[in-house]
Write a protein that holds these residues in place. Structure first.
Motif, PDB file in Angstrom:
ATOM      1  N   HIS A 184       0.850  -1.192   0.000  1.00 18.09           N
ATOM      2  CA  HIS A 184       0.000   0.000   0.000  1.00 18.09           C
ATOM      3  C   HIS A 184       0.884   1.240   0.000  1.00 18.09           C
ATOM      4  O   HIS A 184       1.728   1.415   0.878  1.00 18.09           O
ATOM      5  CB  HIS A 184      -0.899  -0.012   1.245  1.00 18.09           C
ATOM      6  CG  HIS A 184      -1.773   1.180   1.396  1.00 18.09           C
ATOM      7  ND1 HIS A 184      -1.946   1.823   2.618  1.00 18.09           N
ATOM      8  CD2 HIS A 184      -2.522   1.867   0.508  1.00 18.09           C
ATOM      9  CE1 HIS A 184      -2.789   2.824   2.452  1.00 18.09           C
ATOM     10  NE2 HIS A 184      -3.154   2.890   1.186  1.00 18.09           N
ATOM     11  N   HIS A 185       0.700   2.096  -1.007  1.00 16.74           N
ATOM     12  CA  HIS A 185       1.524   3.297  -1.149  1.00 16.74           C
ATOM     13  C   HIS A 185       0.620   4.523  -1.154  1.00 16.74           C
ATOM     14  O   HIS A 185      -0.292   4.633  -1.971  1.00 16.74           O
ATOM     15  CB  HIS A 185       2.319   3.228  -2.464  1.00 16.74           C
ATOM     16  CG  HIS A 185       3.203   4.407  -2.715  1.00 16.74           C
ATOM     17  ND1 HIS A 185       3.825   4.624  -3.931  1.00 16.74           N
ATOM     18  CD2 HIS A 185       3.579   5.446  -1.918  1.00 16.74           C
ATOM     19  CE1 HIS A 185       4.538   5.737  -3.864  1.00 16.74           C
ATOM     20  NE2 HIS A 185       4.408   6.250  -2.659  1.00 16.74           N
ATOM     21  N   ILE A 186       0.870   5.439  -0.220  1.00 14.56           N
ATOM     22  CA  ILE A 186       0.203   6.745  -0.210  1.00 14.56           C
ATOM     23  C   ILE A 186       1.211   7.766  -0.723  1.00 14.56           C
ATOM     24  O   ILE A 186       2.264   7.975  -0.110  1.00 14.56           O
ATOM     25  CB  ILE A 186      -0.267   7.138   1.207  1.00 14.56           C
ATOM     26  CG1 ILE A 186      -1.278   6.117   1.743  1.00 14.56           C
ATOM     27  CG2 ILE A 186      -0.880   8.538   1.193  1.00 14.56           C
ATOM     28  CD1 ILE A 186      -1.671   6.357   3.192  1.00 14.56           C
ATOM     29  N   CYS A 187       0.896   8.394  -1.851  1.00 15.46           N
ATOM     30  CA  CYS A 187       1.819   9.345  -2.469  1.00 15.46           C
ATOM     31  C   CYS A 187       1.193  10.731  -2.453  1.00 15.46           C
ATOM     32  O   CYS A 187       0.080  10.932  -2.975  1.00 15.46           O
ATOM     33  CB  CYS A 187       2.125   8.921  -3.905  1.00 15.46           C
ATOM     34  SG  CYS A 187       3.326   9.996  -4.733  1.00 15.46           S
ATOM     35  N   VAL A 188       1.897  11.684  -1.881  1.00 17.58           N
ATOM     36  CA  VAL A 188       1.399  13.048  -1.740  1.00 17.58           C
ATOM     37  C   VAL A 188       1.980  13.929  -2.845  1.00 17.58           C
ATOM     38  O   VAL A 188       3.198  13.963  -3.043  1.00 17.58           O
ATOM     39  CB  VAL A 188       1.760  13.619  -0.352  1.00 17.58           C
ATOM     40  CG1 VAL A 188       1.303  15.071  -0.244  1.00 17.58           C
ATOM     41  CG2 VAL A 188       1.143  12.770   0.747  1.00 17.58           C
ATOM     42  N   ILE A 189       1.087  14.627  -3.558  1.00 15.73           N
ATOM     43  CA  ILE A 189       1.502  15.528  -4.631  1.00 15.73           C
ATOM     44  C   ILE A 189       1.068  16.942  -4.276  1.00 15.73           C
ATOM     45  O   ILE A 189      -0.109  17.183  -3.972  1.00 15.73           O
ATOM     46  CB  ILE A 189       0.875  15.120  -5.972  1.00 15.73           C
ATOM     47  CG1 ILE A 189       1.292  13.691  -6.347  1.00 15.73           C
ATOM     48  CG2 ILE A 189       1.267  16.099  -7.079  1.00 15.73           C
ATOM     49  CD1 ILE A 189       0.590  13.171  -7.584  1.00 15.73           C
ATOM     50  N   ILE A 195       5.403   5.955 -12.178  1.00 10.23           N
ATOM     51  CA  ILE A 195       4.276   5.176 -11.681  1.00 10.23           C
ATOM     52  C   ILE A 195       2.985   5.652 -12.343  1.00 10.23           C
ATOM     53  O   ILE A 195       2.641   6.831 -12.264  1.00 10.23           O
ATOM     54  CB  ILE A 195       4.134   5.311 -10.152  1.00 10.23           C
ATOM     55  CG1 ILE A 195       5.429   4.898  -9.453  1.00 10.23           C
ATOM     56  CG2 ILE A 195       2.956   4.495  -9.637  1.00 10.23           C
ATOM     57  CD1 ILE A 195       5.448   5.219  -7.969  1.00 10.23           C
ATOM     58  N   SER A 196       2.295   4.742 -12.991  1.00  6.83           N
ATOM     59  CA  SER A 196       0.969   5.030 -13.545  1.00  6.83           C
ATOM     60  C   SER A 196      -0.009   4.020 -12.958  1.00  6.83           C
ATOM     61  O   SER A 196      -0.225   2.942 -13.515  1.00  6.83           O
ATOM     62  CB  SER A 196       0.978   4.956 -15.071  1.00  6.83           C
ATOM     63  OG  SER A 196       1.815   5.952 -15.628  1.00  6.83           O
ATOM     64  N   GLY A 197      -0.543   4.333 -11.799  1.00  5.98           N
ATOM     65  CA  GLY A 197      -1.479   3.435 -11.141  1.00  5.98           C
ATOM     66  C   GLY A 197      -0.773   2.346 -10.354  1.00  5.98           C
ATOM     67  O   GLY A 197       0.459   2.269 -10.319  1.00  5.98           O
ATOM     68  N   PRO A 198      -1.541   1.474  -9.700  1.00  7.92           N
ATOM     69  CA  PRO A 198      -0.954   0.370  -8.945  1.00  7.92           C
ATOM     70  C   PRO A 198      -0.277  -0.624  -9.880  1.00  7.92           C
ATOM     71  O   PRO A 198      -0.567  -0.662 -11.083  1.00  7.92           O
ATOM     72  CB  PRO A 198      -2.161  -0.260  -8.240  1.00  7.92           C
ATOM     73  CG  PRO A 198      -3.330   0.117  -9.080  1.00  7.92           C
ATOM     74  CD  PRO A 198      -3.013   1.477  -9.641  1.00  7.92           C
ATOM     75  N   SER A 199       0.614  -1.439  -9.335  1.00 12.44           N
ATOM     76  CA  SER A 199       1.301  -2.446 -10.129  1.00 12.44           C
ATOM     77  C   SER A 199       0.297  -3.426 -10.717  1.00 12.44           C
ATOM     78  O   SER A 199      -0.611  -3.906 -10.042  1.00 12.44           O
ATOM     79  CB  SER A 199       2.295  -3.201  -9.242  1.00 12.44           C
ATOM     80  OG  SER A 199       2.710  -4.391  -9.860  1.00 12.44           O
ATOM     81  N   ALA A 200       0.456  -3.738 -12.005  1.00 13.27           N
ATOM     82  CA  ALA A 200      -0.453  -4.686 -12.649  1.00 13.27           C
ATOM     83  C   ALA A 200       0.222  -5.332 -13.848  1.00 13.27           C
ATOM     84  O   ALA A 200       1.068  -4.720 -14.506  1.00 13.27           O
ATOM     85  CB  ALA A 200      -1.741  -3.986 -13.090  1.00 13.27           C
ATOM     86  N   THR A 201      -0.145  -6.563 -14.122  1.00  7.39           N
ATOM     87  CA  THR A 201       0.338  -7.258 -15.312  1.00  7.39           C
ATOM     88  C   THR A 201      -0.745  -8.226 -15.763  1.00  7.39           C
ATOM     89  O   THR A 201      -1.647  -8.568 -14.996  1.00  7.39           O
ATOM     90  CB  THR A 201       1.653  -8.015 -15.022  1.00  7.39           C
ATOM     91  OG1 THR A 201       2.200  -8.512 -16.240  1.00  7.39           O
ATOM     92  CG2 THR A 201       1.423  -9.183 -14.071  1.00  7.39           C
ATOM     93  N   LEU A 239      -2.496   1.919  -4.797  1.00  5.89           N
ATOM     94  CA  LEU A 239      -1.853   3.233  -4.836  1.00  5.89           C
ATOM     95  C   LEU A 239      -2.891   4.301  -4.545  1.00  5.89           C
ATOM     96  O   LEU A 239      -3.912   4.397  -5.242  1.00  5.89           O
ATOM     97  CB  LEU A 239      -1.241   3.483  -6.213  1.00  5.89           C
ATOM     98  CG  LEU A 239      -0.698   4.909  -6.463  1.00  5.89           C
ATOM     99  CD1 LEU A 239       0.480   5.198  -5.547  1.00  5.89           C
ATOM    100  CD2 LEU A 239      -0.299   5.082  -7.920  1.00  5.89           C
ATOM    101  N   GLU A 240      -2.661   5.077  -3.489  1.00  2.00           N
ATOM    102  CA  GLU A 240      -3.543   6.184  -3.151  1.00  2.00           C
ATOM    103  C   GLU A 240      -2.759   7.482  -3.328  1.00  2.00           C
ATOM    104  O   GLU A 240      -1.703   7.666  -2.720  1.00  2.00           O
ATOM    105  CB  GLU A 240      -4.074   6.051  -1.717  1.00  2.00           C
ATOM    106  CG  GLU A 240      -4.833   4.755  -1.481  1.00  2.00           C
ATOM    107  CD  GLU A 240      -5.818   4.832  -0.337  1.00  2.00           C
ATOM    108  OE1 GLU A 240      -6.737   5.666  -0.402  1.00  2.00           O
ATOM    109  OE2 GLU A 240      -5.643   4.053   0.617  1.00  2.00           O
TER     110      GLU A 240
END
Length: 217
Positions: free
Chosen positions: A156-161, A187-193, A210-211
């Motif tokens: 879980h990642h909280i990123c402040v802009i 980073i463009s959104g949460p990790s996905a594949t 990703l929040e």
């Protein structure tokens, strides 16, 4: 002739008319491409960033500086977080509403292994810049972001802009703000594949959730 010799011979032929003293910086590069697609106000640029982040399945929140600590505390509580990784330069007030007895602070130190980070609930960071047209957040391991691994291993990642000073329209504008020698994470959104059957799996290369918090003022 081996494949290696064949490739090198082609490279030599392509460079036959290039003086040996010439360096890449000596050759002018045409940069008359569009620097942004369309005319937008600052508010519209921020709205576009939020829209594109959400399109990539990031969870977007908006607040002002005064409301940031309470929002972060609420997001951590909502995840049931019991620990959070803290970069060395993260502003102390960001976590001021979070009770250390309930959510342990884990300092970002070189001694933290991937195994240690896998046991951490969340990570809170700032960012270097965010690009509206692509919905991309860029980290450059600055003091409020920490080492790259702390944003790749926890779930879980909280990123402040900071809005609007850390938001630009386009990738060319973002590159002007970044130092190429720094470890950049885009980073463009949460990790996905997805596999060949298009089954989407999240959390393989980074956080499953990703929040992004857009902070005005």
């Amino acid at each position: 002739m081996s494949s290696r010799d064949l490739v090198l011979a082609r490279v030599r032929r392509a460079l036959a008319d290039v003086p040996r003293t010439e360096r890449p910086s000596d050759a002018p590069v045409d940069r008359d491409y569009l620097r942004a697609h369309g005319d937008r106000t600052t508010e519209q640029t921020v709205d576009l960033l939020a829209e594109n982040l959400a399109d990539y399945r990031a969870i977007v929140h908006r607040t002002d500086a005064a409301g940031l600590p309470a929002l972060i505390a609420r997001l951590l509580a909502g995840r049931g977080a019991t620990s959070v990784v803290v970069p060395p330069g993260l502003p102390a007030e960001w976590l001021s509403a979070t009770d250390p007895a309930e959510v342990a602070r884990i300092p970002d130190t070189p001694e933290l292994t991937p195994h240690d980070l896998d046991a951490v609930s969340s990570v809170v960071t700032g960012c270097a810049v965010a690009t509206a047209e692509t919905g991309t957040v860029v980290l450059d391991a600055g003091p409020d972001q920490g080492r790259r691994r702390i944003t790749l291993v926890p779930d879980h990642h909280i990123c402040v802009i900071k809005v609007p000073e850390q938001v630009v329209d386009s990738v060319p504008q973002a590159l002007e703000r970044l130092a190429p020698e720094r470890p950049l994470t885009w980073i463009s959104g949460p990790s996905a594949t997805s596999d060949i059957e298009l089954d989407r799996v999240e959390g393989v290369h980074g956080p499953r959730t990703l929040e992004v918090v857009l902070v005005e003022g």
